[in-house]
Design a protein around this motif. Structure first.
Motif, PDB file in Angstrom:
ATOM      1  N   GLU A   1     -12.065  -6.221   9.253  1.00 43.46           N
ATOM      2  CA  GLU A   1     -11.395  -5.982  10.532  1.00 43.46           C
ATOM      3  C   GLU A   1     -10.099  -6.782  10.584  1.00 43.46           C
ATOM      4  OE1 GLU A   1     -13.531  -7.620  13.894  1.00 43.46           O
ATOM      5  OE2 GLU A   1     -14.512  -9.096  12.593  1.00 43.46           O
ATOM      6  N   PHE A   2      -9.187  -6.329  11.392  1.00 48.14           N
ATOM      7  CA  PHE A   2      -7.869  -6.951  11.447  1.00 48.14           C
ATOM      8  C   PHE A   2      -7.218  -6.712  12.802  1.00 48.14           C
ATOM      9  CE2 PHE A   2      -6.792  -2.600  10.880  1.00 48.14           C
ATOM     10  CZ  PHE A   2      -5.560  -2.445  11.495  1.00 48.14           C
ATOM     11  N   ALA A   3      -6.148  -7.452  13.019  1.00 46.81           N
ATOM     12  CA  ALA A   3      -5.187  -7.149  14.078  1.00 46.81           C
ATOM     13  C   ALA A   3      -3.811  -7.444  13.507  1.00 46.81           C
ATOM     14  CB  ALA A   3      -5.446  -7.992  15.319  1.00 46.81           C
ATOM     15  N   GLY A   4      -2.842  -6.585  13.843  1.00 47.83           N
ATOM     16  CA  GLY A   4      -1.517  -6.777  13.287  1.00 47.83           C
ATOM     17  C   GLY A   4      -0.500  -5.841  13.898  1.00 47.83           C
ATOM     18  N   THR A   5       0.658  -5.760  13.235  1.00 52.77           N
ATOM     19  CA  THR A   5       1.786  -4.990  13.747  1.00 52.77           C
ATOM     20  C   THR A   5       2.152  -3.881  12.773  1.00 52.77           C
ATOM     21  OG1 THR A   5       2.640  -7.000  14.794  1.00 52.77           O
ATOM     22  CG2 THR A   5       4.171  -5.145  14.580  1.00 52.77           C
ATOM     23  N   VAL A   6       2.331  -2.684  13.283  1.00 53.25           N
ATOM     24  CA  VAL A   6       2.732  -1.545  12.453  1.00 53.25           C
ATOM     25  C   VAL A   6       4.141  -1.771  11.920  1.00 53.25           C
ATOM     26  CG1 VAL A   6       3.216   0.931  12.437  1.00 53.25           C
ATOM     27  CG2 VAL A   6       1.245   0.051  13.716  1.00 53.25           C
ATOM     28  N   ARG A   7       4.314  -1.608  10.621  1.00 53.31           N
ATOM     29  CA  ARG A   7       5.639  -1.757  10.008  1.00 53.31           C
ATOM     30  C   ARG A   7       6.186  -0.447   9.463  1.00 53.31           C
ATOM     31  NH1 ARG A   7       7.188  -5.763  12.796  1.00 53.31           N
ATOM     32  NH2 ARG A   7       6.167  -7.761  12.349  1.00 53.31           N
TER      33      ARG A   7
ATOM     34  N   PRO B   1       0.828  -1.213   0.000  1.00 47.81           N
ATOM     35  CA  PRO B   1       0.000   0.000   0.000  1.00 47.81           C
ATOM     36  C   PRO B   1       0.863   1.263   0.000  1.00 47.81           C
ATOM     37  CG  PRO B   1       0.029  -1.012   2.181  1.00 47.81           C
ATOM     38  CD  PRO B   1       0.710  -1.983   1.249  1.00 47.81           C
ATOM     39  N   GLU B   2       0.391   2.277  -0.705  1.00 48.80           N
ATOM     40  CA  GLU B   2       1.059   3.583  -0.682  1.00 48.80           C
ATOM     41  C   GLU B   2       0.462   4.414   0.447  1.00 48.80           C
ATOM     42  OE1 GLU B   2       0.826   5.426  -4.482  1.00 48.80           O
ATOM     43  OE2 GLU B   2       1.816   3.776  -5.541  1.00 48.80           O
ATOM     44  N   LEU B   3       1.309   4.876   1.356  1.00 52.40           N
ATOM     45  CA  LEU B   3       0.839   5.544   2.556  1.00 52.40           C
ATOM     46  C   LEU B   3       0.642   7.031   2.343  1.00 52.40           C
ATOM     47  CD1 LEU B   3       2.980   3.881   5.382  1.00 52.40           C
ATOM     48  CD2 LEU B   3       0.724   3.220   4.525  1.00 52.40           C
ATOM     49  N   ALA B   4      -0.491   7.530   2.821  1.00 48.87           N
ATOM     50  CA  ALA B   4      -0.677   8.968   2.966  1.00 48.87           C
ATOM     51  C   ALA B   4       0.058   9.410   4.224  1.00 48.87           C
ATOM     52  CB  ALA B   4      -2.165   9.292   3.063  1.00 48.87           C
ATOM     53  N   PRO B   5       0.285  10.684   4.399  1.00 49.86           N
ATOM     54  CA  PRO B   5       1.039  11.143   5.577  1.00 49.86           C
ATOM     55  C   PRO B   5       0.429  10.738   6.916  1.00 49.86           C
ATOM     56  CG  PRO B   5       0.904  12.888   3.943  1.00 49.86           C
ATOM     57  CD  PRO B   5       0.012  11.790   3.466  1.00 49.86           C
ATOM     58  N   ASN B   6      -0.898  10.541   6.963  1.00 53.55           N
ATOM     59  CA  ASN B   6      -1.564  10.206   8.225  1.00 53.55           C
ATOM     60  C   ASN B   6      -1.877   8.724   8.358  1.00 53.55           C
ATOM     61  OD1 ASN B   6      -3.508  10.140   6.237  1.00 53.55           O
ATOM     62  ND2 ASN B   6      -5.118  11.073   7.501  1.00 53.55           N
ATOM     63  N   GLU B   7      -1.262   7.878   7.544  1.00 54.31           N
ATOM     64  CA  GLU B   7      -1.554   6.447   7.548  1.00 54.31           C
ATOM     65  C   GLU B   7      -0.352   5.626   8.005  1.00 54.31           C
ATOM     66  OE1 GLU B   7      -4.845   6.051   3.948  1.00 54.31           O
ATOM     67  OE2 GLU B   7      -2.701   5.909   3.456  1.00 54.31           O
ATOM     68  N   VAL B   8      -0.636   4.398   8.418  1.00 53.80           N
ATOM     69  CA  VAL B   8       0.420   3.450   8.767  1.00 53.80           C
ATOM     70  C   VAL B   8       0.208   2.171   7.961  1.00 53.80           C
ATOM     71  CG1 VAL B   8       0.651   4.377  11.100  1.00 53.80           C
ATOM     72  CG2 VAL B   8      -0.854   2.406  10.699  1.00 53.80           C
ATOM     73  N   MET B   9       1.298   1.466   7.688  1.00 56.39           N
ATOM     74  CA  MET B   9       1.197   0.153   7.065  1.00 56.39           C
ATOM     75  C   MET B   9       1.311  -0.890   8.157  1.00 56.39           C
ATOM     76  SD  MET B   9       3.353  -1.637   3.962  1.00 56.39           S
ATOM     77  CE  MET B   9       4.749  -2.212   4.909  1.00 56.39           C
ATOM     78  N   VAL B  10       0.386  -1.829   8.137  1.00 60.87           N
ATOM     79  CA  VAL B  10       0.342  -2.859   9.160  1.00 60.87           C
ATOM     80  C   VAL B  10       0.552  -4.224   8.521  1.00 60.87           C
ATOM     81  CG1 VAL B  10      -2.175  -3.019   8.978  1.00 60.87           C
ATOM     82  CG2 VAL B  10      -1.053  -3.859  11.026  1.00 60.87           C
ATOM     83  N   GLU B  11       1.363  -5.049   9.168  1.00 63.94           N
ATOM     84  CA  GLU B  11       1.469  -6.443   8.773  1.00 63.94           C
ATOM     85  C   GLU B  11       0.359  -7.193   9.490  1.00 63.94           C
ATOM     86  OE1 GLU B  11       4.642 -10.175   8.604  1.00 63.94           O
ATOM     87  OE2 GLU B  11       5.213  -8.295   9.583  1.00 63.94           O
ATOM     88  N   VAL B  12      -0.580  -7.672   8.707  1.00 66.00           N
ATOM     89  CA  VAL B  12      -1.796  -8.264   9.273  1.00 66.00           C
ATOM     90  C   VAL B  12      -1.482  -9.647   9.839  1.00 66.00           C
ATOM     91  CG1 VAL B  12      -4.127  -9.064   8.746  1.00 66.00           C
ATOM     92  CG2 VAL B  12      -3.263  -6.954   7.711  1.00 66.00           C
ATOM     93  N   ALA B  13      -1.875  -9.848  11.099  1.00 65.95           N
ATOM     94  CA  ALA B  13      -1.728 -11.166  11.717  1.00 65.95           C
ATOM     95  C   ALA B  13      -2.959 -12.022  11.468  1.00 65.95           C
ATOM     96  CB  ALA B  13      -1.483 -11.024  13.211  1.00 65.95           C
ATOM     97  N   ALA B  14      -4.129 -11.401  11.545  1.00 69.57           N
ATOM     98  CA  ALA B  14      -5.377 -12.141  11.368  1.00 69.57           C
ATOM     99  C   ALA B  14      -6.500 -11.184  11.018  1.00 69.57           C
ATOM    100  CB  ALA B  14      -5.713 -12.931  12.630  1.00 69.57           C
ATOM    101  N   VAL B  15      -7.518 -11.733  10.374  1.00 64.36           N
ATOM    102  CA  VAL B  15      -8.700 -10.968   9.949  1.00 64.36           C
ATOM    103  C   VAL B  15      -9.943 -11.717  10.396  1.00 64.36           C
ATOM    104  CG1 VAL B  15     -10.060 -10.261   7.947  1.00 64.36           C
ATOM    105  CG2 VAL B  15      -7.601  -9.854   7.987  1.00 64.36           C
ATOM    106  N   GLY B  16     -10.889 -10.990  10.961  1.00 66.03           N
ATOM    107  CA  GLY B  16     -12.178 -11.584  11.292  1.00 66.03           C
ATOM    108  C   GLY B  16     -13.136 -11.447  10.125  1.00 66.03           C
TER     109      GLY B  16
END
Length: 756
Positions: free
Chosen positions: A138-144, A93-108
Motif C-alpha cells: 500500500e502507498f500514498a503519493g503524488t501522480v507524476r 515503471p513503463e506505463l500502460a495506457p490506463n496506468e499512472v506513475m506515482v511518486e511514493v511519499a510513504a508505504v505502510g
C-alpha cells in the motif's frame, strides 16, 4: 618457483606496527597463512571467492533526491532474513495506457511483507514477480505521469492505493484502482489507510455483516487493521471488545473508546467474553490470533455469529478446526484482500469507492503510526515482525539523500556526448573493449598506443565502429610519459565530448623465471602498467575530470600466482592498489583481473601461451563475453575482481603448491580420481624398467607440448634444441609433475636436459 621457501606477506598500518604484538604474532606463529593485513589489533587474511556474475555485490552511490530523479526500491538480495533488505536503483515503471506513475511519499508495511521477507509465504512465486522482490502492498503519493487513456487523474493529484511492489520511489497503478487523498490529510498519514481500512471494511461490513447494536471482538486491536476495525465498528454503531498483548497497548485501546479490553496472550479471553455478554457471546470476531487462539475465538461466537479470519500462519500450516464450534448457525470465513483485484475486480473497485467516500467524509481517519525513512526499512520490518508497534509501521521516501546499490542487471550506460579512452586500444583485447563501448552508445572513443596505428585486424573493427556512428580518435601515446599523458587528458577533459571513462589496458609481457629476470625485463613490464596507470590517475585529478569509470586491466595470474611471470604479477598488483587508492578517495576505480582471452589479445596470438595456460587449468573466455562482463565489474562493490574460466581440478593437479595456499585452497576441494597411466605402469613393472617407461612418458608429453609426433623425438637431443623455450618448458614441467605427482625443480628444466 621456490616451493621450498616460506614467505609471508604483511600489510600493516601504523597502529599495528607500533603495538608490535600483532605484527610479531603474524610473523612467528605456526600457521598455514602466508598473507596478512594488519589493522590495529585486528588482522585479516585473503580468501578467493567464486561467484556468478549475477551474484556479484553491487557498488553503491548517494542519490541526492532534489536533483536526481532516479528510481530505487527497497528490495532484498534474497528471501529468508530481514538482514537481506537493500536499497537498489531500478528503472522507472513503463506505463500502460490506463496506468499512472506515482511518486511514493510513504508505504505502510504489512505482515505479508514479513512473510515474504522471511520465506514463509505459502504462495510465493519464484520469478521477478516474487513478493520478496516486490515489497510494499500500500502507498500514498503524488501522480507524476499518466497513461494515454487516463482521464480521471492528472499530474499533481494525491492518491493512495494497494497492490504489490510499492516500496519504491516511483511506482505505477491502474488509474481506476487509485483512491484520492482528501486535502486535509497528509500523504504520510494517508499511507496508514488503504490496506487497514479496505481489510477492516470488507471483513466487518461485507463478510461479517456487522450491524448496529451488535458486538464485535477484534483481536490484536492495537495493530493497523485492528485500529481500523474499531473505527469501522463504531461507524456501524456496534459495541467493540478488543484484545492486545501488552499493558501499554491495552491502555491505548481504552483511550480509543474500546468498550472492553482483554489480553490476547492469555486464552481466558473467551471466559471474559462469555461473562461480559452473560453467556451469549459476540456477533462477529475479527481474528488474527494463531494456534489455540482460533479455537477459543470460535467459542466466543453467539448464535448466528460470524468469525472472519485475516491471519496467515495457520492457513499456511493447514491447521484443523473442530466443526462443532460452528454448530449454532455460525460461519467461519477466511479473507485475503490481496487476491481481490485479480479474482473479484468489480467487488474490489466497490470497496475502493466505499472506503474513499468514508475517508472523505471523515468517518475513517488516519491511524497511529511509527515512521521510518527508507534507509531504515530493515529496522521498520523488524519492529513489525516483533509486534512492538501500535497502529501501522510506515516507511517514508522523504530523505534528501539516500545510499543505494547499483542495479547490475540494468544496461550499462555510456554517453553519446562523452569520450572514453582505451590505452592499448589499437590492438587485441583493447579493440574488443572499444567495440563493446561503441555498441553501448559511446559517442567518442580514443584508442591509444605507442604508434597510434592499428594493425589490420583492428583497422577492420574500427571501420565497423565508425559505420555504427562512433567517432574514433587514434592517438599515439606513451603512457609512461607523464607530460604526454597530461596533454592528452587536458585536451579531452572538457569540450563537446568530455572524457568520462578510462580503460587502462596497455601492457608488455616478457616472461621469465625469477632467476632469469634482469632490470630491463622488470622495467619493460612494470612501466606501461604501473607508471602508465599512475600517470593517468594524476592527470585526471589534476584536470578535475569527473570519471564514471577508471579501470585497470590486471590478470588472473596475480590472483592465483603464475610461475615465470613475477614481473607481470607484480605490475598487476600495483594496478590493483591504484584502484583501491582511488576508491578510498571516493573516485571511480576498478581493476579487472582477466583470465585467458580468446579471439584477441596477446594470448590469442600465441599458441604456446594458449597451450600452457590450458595445461595449468586456465581455460579460454571469448573476448566478447569478457567485454560484456565488464559492465558488472565496473559497477561492483569490490574494486578488485577477476573474470576467468578456471578448472580448479587442473590447478590442483598441475600446481601441487596451490593446495597449501590458503588464498585459493578452499576452491580446489579434495583431489579425487585414480592413478595416472604412468603410475599404474610403474607400479606393475620391475625397477629396472622404470627408466624406459619414464622416457616414453616424457616423450609423449614433449610431443603434446610441441604438437609433433612422439616418434620423431630423439632421446639424446637437448629439450632446448627440440624447440622448448622457457614457457613451453614450464608447461612440460606441469604435465610431467601431474603424471608422477613429484615436484621437479625449475632449475632442472633450465639446464637443457634431454628426454633420456
Amino acid at each position: 618457483e621456490f616451493k621450498g621457501s616460506s614467505i609471508r606477506l604483511l600489510d600493516a598500518d601504523t597502529r599495528s606496527l607500533q603495538s608490535g604484538i600483532t605484527t610479531s604474532d603474524a610473523v612467528l606463529e605456526e600457521t598455514a597463512e602466508t598473507e596478512f593485513v594488519l589493522r590495529g589489533a585486528e588482522r585479516y587474511v585473503p580468501r578467493l571467492e567464486q561467484l556468478a556474475l549475477h551474484e556479484v555485490a553491487p557498488s553503491r552511490r548517494t542519490l541526492e533526491t532534489a536533483r536526481d530523479s532516479s528510481n530505487f526500491a527497497v528490495t532484498m538480495t534474497g528471501p529468508g532474513t530481514i538482514d537481506n533488505i537493500v536499497l537498489r536503483e531500478i528503472a522507472d515503471p513503463e506505463l500502460a495506457p490506463n496506468e499512472v506513475m506515482v511518486e511514493v511519499a510513504a508505504v505502510g508495511l504489512n505482515f505479508r511483507d514479513i512473510m515474504a521477507a522471511t520465506s514463509i509465504l505459502p504462495d510465493e512465486l519464484e520469478n521477478d514477480e516474487a513478493y520478496w522482490r516486490n515489497l510494499g502492498l500500500e502507498f500514498a503519493g503524488t501522480v507524476r505521469k499518466v497513461g494515454d487513456r487516463v482521464t480521471n487523474l492528472k499530474p499533481g493529484d494525491r492518491i493512495m492505493g494497494m497492490g504489490k511492489g510499492y516500496l519504491r520511489r516511483f511506482a505505477k497503478i491502474r488509474a481506476d484502482l487509485a483512491m484520492r487523498v482528501p486535502d486535509g490529510i497528509d500523504l504520510i498519514e494517508a499511507a496508514t489507510l488503504p490496506t487497514a481500512f479496505l481489510t477492516a471494511h470488507y471483513a466487518l461490513t461485507h463478510i461479517g455483516r456487522l450491524a448496529e447494536d451488535e458486538t464485535a471482538l477484534i483481536h490484536l486491536a492495537s495493530g493497523g487493521v485492528g485500529l481500523a476495525a474499531i473505527q469501522v465498528a463504531h461507524d456501524v454503531g456496534a459495541r467493540v471488545f478488543g484484545t492486545a498483548g501488552s499493558d501499554t497497548k491495552r491502555a491505548f485501546l481504552k483511550k480509543w473508546g474500546v468498550d472492553e479490553v482483554m489480553n490476547s496472550r492469555a486464552l481466558d479471553f473467551a471466559d471474559e467474553v462469555r461473562s461480559l455478554t452473560r453467556g451469549r457471546g459476540v456477533d462477529v470476531v475479527l481474528n488474527a490470533l494463531s494456534g489455540n487462539g482460533i479455537d477459543k475465538s470460535l467459542e466466543c461466537l453467539a448464535p448466528f455469529g460470524r468469525m472472519v479470519e485475516i491471519g496467515k500462519r495457520d492457513l499456511a500450516d493447514d491447521k484443523p478446526i473442530g466443526l462443532r464450534s460452528l454448530y449454532r448457525n455460525n460461519a467461519y470465513s477466511v479473507i485475503d484482500l490481496s487476491t481481490l483485484p485479480v479474482e473479484r475486480e468489480k467487488l474490489f473497485r466497490q470497496l475502493l469507492a466505499e472506503v474513499e467516500a468514508k475517508v472523505a467524509a471523515g468517518a475513517y481517519k488516519p491511524l497511529e503510526a511509527s515512521r521510518f525513512p527508507a534507509s531504515r526499512a530493515a529496522e521498520a520490518m523488524r519492529m513489525l515482525s516483533r509486534a512492538l508497534h501500535i497502529g501501522k509501521v510506515i516507511v517514508t521516501f522523504d530523505e534528501p539523500s539516500v545510499d543505494i546499490e547499483l542495479d547490475l542487471g540494468a544496461q550499462f550506460a555510456v554517453s553519446a556526448q562523452a569520450s572514453y579512452l582505451v590505452t592499448g586500444g589499437l590492438k587485441g583485447f583493447g579493440v574488443a573493449i572499444a567495440d563493446w563501448l561503441s555498441q553501448k552508445g559511446a559517442g567518442t572513443i580514443i584508442l591509444a598506443n605507442r604508434s597510434g596505428v592499428p594493425d589490420a585486424e583492428a583497422a577492420a573493427a574500427i571501420d565497423i565502429m565508425e559505420q555504427r556512428g562512433t567517432r574514433i580518435i587514434r592517438a599515439a601515446l606513451d603512457v609512461t610519459d607523464a607530460a604526454a599523458v597530461d596533454r592528452l587528458i587536458e585536451e579531452h577533459a572538457a569540450g563537446d565530448a568530455p572524457l568520462r571513462g578510462i580503460v587502462h589496458g596497455a601492457a608488455v609481457i616478457e616472461d621469465a623465471f625469477v632467476s632469469q629476470l634482469d632490470a630491463g625485463k622488470i622495467d619493460r613490464v612494470l612501466r606501461p602498467k604501473i607508471t602508465g596507470g599512475w600517470n593517468l590517475h594524476v592527470a585526471v585529478v589534476e584536470h578535475d575530470v569527473p570519471l564514471d569509470f577508471f579501470v585497470n586491466f590486471s590478470s588472473i595470474a596475480q590472483v592465483i600466482g603464475s610461475s615465470g611471470q613475477a614481473n607481470y604479477t607484480a605490475a598487476n598488483s600495483v594496478l590493483n592498489a591504484i584502484a583501491t587508492y582511488r576508491r578510498g578517495r571516493n573516485l571511480a576505480g576498478s581493476s579487472a583481473a582477466w583470465g585467458m582471452i580468446a579471439g584477441s589479445g596477446f594470448v590469442a596470438r600465441s599458441e604456446a601461451m594458449t597451450n600452457y595456460l590450458d595445461s595449468v587449468g586456465i581455460k579460454p573466455v571469448q573476448d566478447s563475453e569478457a567485454a560484456a562482463a565488464l559492465s558488472y565489474l565496473l559497477r561492483a562493490r569490490s574494486e578488485n575482481l577477476g573474470f576467468a574460466n578456471i578448472d580448479w581440478a587442473a590447478i590442483a593437479r598441475t600446481n601441487p603448491g596451490a593446495a597449501t595456499n590458503p588464498r585459493i585452497s578452499p576452491l580446489l576441494g579434495d583431489r579425487t580420481g585414480g592413478r595416472s597411466r604412468i603410475q599404474t605402469e610403474l607400479a606393475a613393472a620391475p625397477r629396472e624398467a622404470w627408466d624406459d617407461l619414464l622416457a616414453d612418458m616424457i616423450r609423449r608429453e614433449v610431443a603434446k607440448v610441441l604438437k609433433v609426433e612422439a616418434i620423431a623425438l630423439a632421446d639424446d637431443r637437448k629439450l632446448s634444441e627440440l624447440g622448448l623455450d622457457s614457457l613451453s618448458s614450464f608447461e612440460l614441467k606441469n604435465r610431467v609433475e601431474a603424471q608422477v605427482e613429484v615436484d621437479i625443480p625449475v632449475a632442472k628444466f633450465l639446464q637443457a636436459p634431454t628426454i633420456a
